[in-house]
Design a protein around this motif. Structure first.
Motif, PDB file in Angstrom:
ATOM      1  N   ARG A 145       0.814  -1.222   0.000  1.00 33.14           N
ATOM      2  CA  ARG A 145       0.000   0.000   0.000  1.00 33.14           C
ATOM      3  C   ARG A 145       0.841   1.262   0.000  1.00 33.14           C
ATOM      4  O   ARG A 145       0.449   2.274  -0.549  1.00 33.14           O
ATOM      5  CB  ARG A 145      -0.862   0.061   1.268  1.00 33.14           C
ATOM      6  N   GLN A 197       7.414  12.721  -3.473  1.00 30.08           N
ATOM      7  CA  GLN A 197       6.893  11.345  -3.549  1.00 30.08           C
ATOM      8  C   GLN A 197       6.004  11.028  -2.347  1.00 30.08           C
ATOM      9  O   GLN A 197       4.961  10.387  -2.479  1.00 30.08           O
ATOM     10  CB  GLN A 197       8.035  10.337  -3.576  1.00 30.08           C
ATOM     11  N   ASN A 200       2.697  12.788  -2.628  1.00 31.38           N
ATOM     12  CA  ASN A 200       1.820  12.072  -3.560  1.00 31.38           C
ATOM     13  C   ASN A 200       1.249  10.812  -2.919  1.00 31.38           C
ATOM     14  O   ASN A 200       0.091  10.463  -3.153  1.00 31.38           O
ATOM     15  CB  ASN A 200       2.573  11.720  -4.851  1.00 31.38           C
ATOM     16  N   LEU A 201       2.065  10.153  -2.094  1.00 38.93           N
ATOM     17  CA  LEU A 201       1.580   8.960  -1.397  1.00 38.93           C
ATOM     18  C   LEU A 201       0.427   9.333  -0.452  1.00 38.93           C
ATOM     19  O   LEU A 201      -0.606   8.647  -0.422  1.00 38.93           O
ATOM     20  CB  LEU A 201       2.731   8.304  -0.616  1.00 38.93           C
ATOM     21  N   ASP A 204      -2.680   9.937  -2.481  1.00 41.92           N
ATOM     22  CA  ASP A 204      -3.140   8.667  -3.020  1.00 41.92           C
ATOM     23  C   ASP A 204      -3.862   7.840  -1.937  1.00 41.92           C
ATOM     24  O   ASP A 204      -4.951   7.299  -2.147  1.00 41.92           O
ATOM     25  CB  ASP A 204      -1.866   7.942  -3.516  1.00 41.92           C
ATOM     26  N   LEU A 205      -3.270   7.791  -0.751  1.00 43.55           N
ATOM     27  CA  LEU A 205      -3.846   7.011   0.356  1.00 43.55           C
ATOM     28  C   LEU A 205      -5.158   7.624   0.834  1.00 43.55           C
ATOM     29  O   LEU A 205      -6.086   6.916   1.217  1.00 43.55           O
ATOM     30  CB  LEU A 205      -2.859   6.939   1.529  1.00 43.55           C
ATOM     31  N   ASP A 207      -7.450   9.072  -0.920  1.00 42.34           N
ATOM     32  CA  ASP A 207      -8.535   8.637  -1.789  1.00 42.34           C
ATOM     33  C   ASP A 207      -8.826   7.150  -1.617  1.00 42.34           C
ATOM     34  O   ASP A 207      -9.968   6.730  -1.565  1.00 42.34           O
ATOM     35  CB  ASP A 207      -8.189   8.943  -3.260  1.00 42.34           C
ATOM     36  N   LYS A 208      -7.771   6.354  -1.507  1.00 49.45           N
ATOM     37  CA  LYS A 208      -7.972   4.901  -1.431  1.00 49.45           C
ATOM     38  C   LYS A 208      -8.598   4.484  -0.110  1.00 49.45           C
ATOM     39  O   LYS A 208      -9.370   3.527  -0.059  1.00 49.45           O
ATOM     40  CB  LYS A 208      -6.621   4.191  -1.571  1.00 49.45           C
TER      41      LYS A 208
END
Ligand SMILES: Nc1ncnc2c1ncn2[C@@H]1O[C@H](COP(=O)(O)OP(=O)(O)OP(=O)(O)O)[C@@H](O)[C@H]1O
Ligand code: SF4
Ligand SMILES: [Mg+2]
Length: 327
Positions: A145, A197, A200-201, A204-205, A207-208
């Motif tokens: 993840r 980076q 961005n992680l 990304d997390l 939303d997920k």
């Protein structure tokens, strides 16, 4: 939209104990008293589900103290925190786990003597979210993840780079299925290229895994990049809060303007606050009225005696400055 967190009149005082000299002098008839730092002073705001709220302000203004109270690792002196957490989760997961904190230094926040597999699964096993048989696959899944190779499970923290260690810290936090993450300078210790980076992680997390963030940072470039809304603190108080676009286009408070003044649009990691004229007053003895008045070029008599309150000057944009009364 319903708030996931309501912060109401939250304050934190730290008592600075007397040193030995003061204690000795008191015995000789002097009257030294313990000093009190009002680290967070009557702060109220809400955070909505899925939001990323940035917190900015100079060193010592109370950002970490606020974050630690929200993460449940520091009890408030007064005021309330009301979480509206996911009911389907609160039945299975202790509410205290649903808010996790990601710290600045991933090295000191990870136990150097534990393997990554144990760092990640310790809390979920202890709280019976998983059992021993699931340990390996659960940890592998968490590493994937956060963009790490599951083959690194048996490694120790020192065998990772700074960015990778921060990913391990994030995997450990995610392992208890939190709803809310408090990130306190979570990327400040990393190289600029790695910072992007990790940002961005985080996005990304979010939303997920349906996360909400309080994102504390010295770096306005970082906040600009990630936050939906910004809170500006000065000596324990909120002086301005606004949606990010409005904040950048129409900063209202003289302190916010001073923070942003003359700062060119730069890349992440470079857009630090401008030095502001005048020293930050001691939080042990903050100036009366508007705390910012000794450094504010618009200060007038009223500012020296009357505390300005936050008023809404545009939709969802609040500022605490007497100048707004003239509008
Ligand atoms: N455990 C503590 N005991 C006594 N005083 C404290 C403690 N923690 C924080 N303070 C004081 O409270 C005030 C707010 O500190 P805090 O760490 O919240 O600021 P900050 O905005 O996070 O600063 P920085 O940007 O440097 O991290 C400071 O004056 C600090 O010295
Ligand atoms: S209230 Fe007065 S001192 Fe404070 S920021 Fe506004 S003008 Fe400056
Ligand atoms: Mg801090």
């Amino acid at each position: 939209m319903k708030p996931i967190l309501k912060v109401e009149n939250l304050s934190k005082d730290f008592v600075k104990p007397l040193d030995l000299v003061a204690k000795a002098l008191n015995k000789l008839g002097q009257n030294y008293r313990e000093e009190i730092v009002h680290a967070v002073d009557d702060v109220s705001f809400s955070i909505f589900k899925g939001e990323i709220v940035g917190v900015v302000g100079e060193s010592g203004c109370g950002k970490s103290t606020l974050g630690r109270m929200i993460a449940g690792i520091l009890p408030p002196t007064s005021g309330h925190l009301k979480f509206e957490l996911d009911e389907s989760k609160t039945s299975k997961i202790p509410p205290a786990l649903l808010t996790q904190m990601i710290f600045q230094d991933p090295f000191s926040s990870l136990n150097p003597r534990k393997r990554v597999i144990d760092i990640i699964t310790e809390a979920p096993i202890y709280h019976k979210l998983i059992d021993q048989a699931e340990k390996q696959t659960y940890a592998e899944d968490m590493l994937q993840r956060v963009g790490l190779d599951p083959d690194t499970l048996q490694r120790y923290p020192h065998q990772f780079s700074g960015g990778q260690r921060q990913r391990v810290g994030i995997a450990r936090a995610l392992a208890v299925s939190p709803d809310f993450l408090v990130c306190d300078e979570s990327i400040a210790a990393l190289d600029v290229s790695i910072q992007a980076q990790i940002i961005n992680l985080f996005v990304d997390l979010k939303d997920k895994f349906d996360l909400t963030y309080l994102f504390i940072s010295h770096d306005i470039g970082v906040v600009e990049h990630i936050a939906d809304r910004v809170i500006v603190m000065y000596l324990g108080r909120i002086v301005e809060t606004a949606p990010i676009q409005d904040f950048l286009k129409n900063p209202n408070h003289p302190y916010t303007n001073a923070l942003l003044a003359g700062v060119p649009r730069l890349e992440i990691g470079k857009r630090k606050y401008e030095p502001i004229k005048g020293e930050i007053p001691s939080p042990l003895d903050p100036p009366p009225g508007c705390h910012f008045h000794p450094r504010c070029r618009f200060a007038e008599e009223r500012c020296r005696v009357e505390k300005p309150i936050l008023i809404e000057i545009a939709p969802a944009h609040f500022s605490a400055c007497h100048l707004n009364d003239r509008a």
